[in-house]
Design an enzyme around this catalytic site. Sequence first.
Site, PDB file in Angstrom:
ATOM      1  N   LYS A  94       4.218  -1.429 -12.820  1.00  0.00           N
ATOM      2  CA  LYS A  94       3.063  -0.738 -11.149  1.00  0.00           C
ATOM      3  C   LYS A  94       2.575   0.440 -11.547  1.00  0.00           C
ATOM      4  CE  LYS A  94       3.812   0.253  -6.922  1.00  0.00           C
ATOM      5  NZ  LYS A  94       2.695   1.189  -6.842  1.00  0.00           N
TER       6      LYS A  94
ATOM      7  N   ASN B  34      -5.454  15.448  -3.669  1.00  0.00           N
ATOM      8  CA  ASN B  34      -4.257  14.717  -3.429  1.00  0.00           C
ATOM      9  C   ASN B  34      -2.879  15.596  -3.760  1.00  0.00           C
ATOM     10  OD1 ASN B  34      -1.478  12.641  -3.169  1.00  0.00           O
ATOM     11  ND2 ASN B  34      -2.886  12.070  -1.376  1.00  0.00           N
TER      12      ASN B  34
ATOM     13  N   THR C  20       3.089  12.488  -4.033  1.00  0.00           N
ATOM     14  CA  THR C  20       3.653  13.064  -4.950  1.00  0.00           C
ATOM     15  C   THR C  20       3.887  14.585  -4.703  1.00  0.00           C
ATOM     16  OG1 THR C  20       2.064  11.234  -5.508  1.00  0.00           O
ATOM     17  CG2 THR C  20       2.027  12.637  -6.971  1.00  0.00           C
TER      18      THR C  20
ATOM     19  N   SER D 148       6.063   4.835  -3.367  1.00  0.00           N
ATOM     20  CA  SER D 148       5.443   3.196  -3.207  1.00  0.00           C
ATOM     21  C   SER D 148       6.241   2.494  -3.521  1.00  0.00           C
ATOM     22  CB  SER D 148       4.546   3.589  -4.913  1.00  0.00           C
ATOM     23  OG  SER D 148       3.568   3.615  -4.509  1.00  0.00           O
TER      24      SER D 148
ATOM     25  N   LYS E  78       8.122   6.835 -16.450  1.00  0.00           N
ATOM     26  CA  LYS E  78       8.416   7.350 -14.966  1.00  0.00           C
ATOM     27  C   LYS E  78       9.452   6.247 -13.420  1.00  0.00           C
ATOM     28  CE  LYS E  78       4.768   9.076 -13.517  1.00  0.00           C
ATOM     29  NZ  LYS E  78       3.177   9.328 -12.526  1.00  0.00           N
TER      30      LYS E  78
ATOM     31  N   LYS F 236      -1.472   0.532 -15.547  1.00  0.00           N
ATOM     32  CA  LYS F 236      -2.012   1.588 -14.893  1.00  0.00           C
ATOM     33  C   LYS F 236      -3.326   0.673 -14.668  1.00  0.00           C
ATOM     34  CE  LYS F 236      -2.326   6.358 -14.080  1.00  0.00           C
ATOM     35  NZ  LYS F 236      -2.038   6.408 -13.003  1.00  0.00           N
TER      36      LYS F 236
HETATM   37  P1  NAD Z   1      -7.725  12.839  -6.352  1.00  0.00           P
HETATM   38  O1  NAD Z   1      -8.687  12.672  -6.259  1.00  0.00           O
HETATM   39  O2  NAD Z   1      -7.268  13.419  -4.897  1.00  0.00           O
HETATM   40  O3  NAD Z   1      -8.064  14.564  -7.239  1.00  0.00           O
HETATM   41  C1  NAD Z   1      -8.322  15.034  -8.213  1.00  0.00           C
HETATM   42  C2  NAD Z   1      -8.566  16.189  -8.504  1.00  0.00           C
HETATM   43  O4  NAD Z   1      -8.733  17.293  -9.310  1.00  0.00           O
HETATM   44  C3  NAD Z   1     -10.326  17.055  -7.386  1.00  0.00           C
HETATM   45  O5  NAD Z   1      -9.632  18.703  -6.908  1.00  0.00           O
HETATM   46  C4  NAD Z   1     -10.727  17.345  -8.814  1.00  0.00           C
HETATM   47  O6  NAD Z   1     -12.502  17.747  -7.806  1.00  0.00           O
HETATM   48  C5  NAD Z   1      -9.828  17.922  -9.877  1.00  0.00           C
HETATM   49  N1  NAD Z   1     -10.465  17.552 -11.341  1.00  0.00           N
HETATM   50  C6  NAD Z   1     -11.462  17.012 -11.874  1.00  0.00           C
HETATM   51  N2  NAD Z   1     -11.561  16.800 -13.001  1.00  0.00           N
HETATM   52  C7  NAD Z   1     -11.014  18.623 -13.575  1.00  0.00           C
HETATM   53  C8  NAD Z   1     -11.225  19.107 -14.199  1.00  0.00           C
HETATM   54  N3  NAD Z   1     -11.271  18.899 -15.463  1.00  0.00           N
HETATM   55  N4  NAD Z   1     -10.161  20.785 -13.759  1.00  0.00           N
HETATM   56  C9  NAD Z   1     -10.055  21.055 -12.365  1.00  0.00           C
HETATM   57  N5  NAD Z   1      -9.825  20.368 -12.072  1.00  0.00           N
HETATM   58  C10 NAD Z   1     -10.497  19.110 -12.243  1.00  0.00           C
HETATM   59  O7  NAD Z   1      -5.830  12.938  -7.753  1.00  0.00           O
HETATM   60  P2  NAD Z   1      -4.257  12.635  -7.942  1.00  0.00           P
HETATM   61  O8  NAD Z   1      -3.897  12.040  -7.000  1.00  0.00           O
HETATM   62  O9  NAD Z   1      -3.957  14.085  -6.949  1.00  0.00           O
HETATM   63  O10 NAD Z   1      -4.309  12.518  -8.951  1.00  0.00           O
HETATM   64  C11 NAD Z   1      -4.151  14.404  -9.637  1.00  0.00           C
HETATM   65  C12 NAD Z   1      -3.524  13.897 -11.012  1.00  0.00           C
HETATM   66  O11 NAD Z   1      -1.890  13.602 -10.871  1.00  0.00           O
HETATM   67  C13 NAD Z   1      -3.916  12.723 -11.919  1.00  0.00           C
HETATM   68  O12 NAD Z   1      -3.346  13.264 -12.995  1.00  0.00           O
HETATM   69  C14 NAD Z   1      -2.539  11.352 -11.764  1.00  0.00           C
HETATM   70  O13 NAD Z   1      -2.764  10.812 -12.356  1.00  0.00           O
HETATM   71  C15 NAD Z   1      -1.889  11.935 -10.784  1.00  0.00           C
HETATM   72  N6  NAD Z   1      -0.916  11.222 -10.240  1.00  0.00           N
HETATM   73  C16 NAD Z   1      -1.181  10.993  -8.616  1.00  0.00           C
HETATM   74  C17 NAD Z   1      -0.622  10.545  -7.692  1.00  0.00           C
HETATM   75  C18 NAD Z   1      -0.655  10.175  -6.130  1.00  0.00           C
HETATM   76  O14 NAD Z   1       0.094   9.303  -5.756  1.00  0.00           O
HETATM   77  N7  NAD Z   1      -2.051  10.541  -6.309  1.00  0.00           N
HETATM   78  C19 NAD Z   1       0.916  10.384  -8.586  1.00  0.00           C
HETATM   79  C20 NAD Z   1       1.553  10.968  -9.914  1.00  0.00           C
HETATM   80  C21 NAD Z   1       0.690  10.881 -10.544  1.00  0.00           C
END
Ligand code: NAD
Length: 425
Positions: free
Chosen positions: A71, A222, A191, A350, A95, A107
């Site tokens: 997953k 997000n 999240t 999820s 996790k 992943k």
């Molecule tokens: P997203 O695409 O919705 O948002 C990512 C954000 O990060 C955007 O605002 C982008 O502009 C910003 N960003 C990209 N590069 C950057 C940088 N160098 N400096 C500052 N900001 C930057 O992605 P998300 O789903 O919010 O994921 C963000 C983190 O959370 C990731 O590490 C992801 O693996 C983790 N995560 C997400 C989920 C999920 O359900 N979406 C679950 C667990 C972990």
Amino acid sequence: MPVKKDDSFAAVQKQLQRIVGMLNLEPEVYEILKEPKRVVVVSIPVEMDDGSVKTFIGYRSQHNNVLGPYKGGIRFHPDVYFEEVKALSVWMTMKCAVVGSPFGGGKGGITVDPRKMSQRELEKLARGYVRAVANNIGSEKDIPAPDVYTNAQIMAWMADEYSKVKGYNDLGVVTGKPLNMGGSVGRNEATASGVMITIREAADAIGLKLSEAKVAVQGYGNAGSILATLIDGHGSSIVAVSDSSGAAYNPLGMDPKELLQHKKETGSVINFPGSQTLSTDEFFAVDCDILVPAALENQINEERAATIKAKIVAEAANGPTTPDADEVLTEKGILLIPDILCNAGGVTVSYFEWVQNNYSYYWTAEEVAERLENTMVCSFKEVYNLYTDQCKCQTEPVSMRDGAYMLAVTRLADAMRVRGWLGHP
Ligand code: NAD
């Protein structure tokens, strides 16, 4: 200095080896966990809107499935590469084990800048990826979900394409789908909700009042933007936020919903009215109580860690802290909520979505929220108790991250032993 691109995987291998040693487990536990079981690399040709054909490279890393089907999310980002996807899949195994979801770790990712593509091109890319990995995924085999720059619409295209390939509807093949296509209520904000619960528990543990806390959030997607809204609801003040264009800072606080609107209108959080623009290094050094990295890996390096003023660092992102920085944060006495615990609300809901798809019976928002709350609070307490117990009996300082890995690796080793994966004594 950003760390070298391939350091995350080597770092997580080192961490696993250390934890297996600390727990005095069979060396086979590390042998099995040190590499993913399978990494699929595919090429995806896409006919672009101008009629040309471009080929993109996609990955799916399946790390370990001792606890259940693989997953983990799928990332669309220009920096996606082989070793990164491998590291992200290991973190997913850990996790799921920490929060007791019956899944292994996987992943996926595609090396692409989705911001430069039309919706049509993105749809072709998402469908092409699924056709290329169709034999390796499935609701009982490996279940992708959204991650950086992927969303519910992309999950809908993926579930639809997989169902076409198979000739029957298998909506449980991906999670994070839209509500009208088998999604779960609460998944979009899951999240951030999980991050919020762990921050609340951590603040409680160190006697920090959320209503008086100053918060900085790196990444306004997000996870980051929803977390900012949730913590603002507890009375905290959002003093700094950043995205890929830079950081906006206002010591008097900023409204998270207005920030999101500003990002929608201008493409970035910078130049938000009343704010000052900061560099990434300056962002990490701002005066705040809670720092939430919610962007990408390796953002907190040793130098940045030395400047952090926060009392709590909540890792909404996966792998935002380098091992050197980890040591600095531990020495400074900062309470770090490790990624494999902090952002596990996403995989937890999820899991709920997958259960609902399997039953074709859907839960209310209250049911989802209550179950998420129970899982996150219970997991936080287990990790925090292990951490405080370990602090008492180890001569070397231990971190919350060590506590979380100890919990996960113990569960994985127990399952391997009972399944006969560790050989005979
Ligand atoms: P997203 O695409 O919705 O948002 C990512 C954000 O990060 C955007 O605002 C982008 O502009 C910003 N960003 C990209 N590069 C950057 C940088 N160098 N400096 C500052 N900001 C930057 O992605 P998300 O789903 O919010 O994921 C963000 C983190 O959370 C990731 O590490 C992801 O693996 C983790 N995560 C997400 C989920 C999920 O359900 N979406 C679950 C667990 C972990």
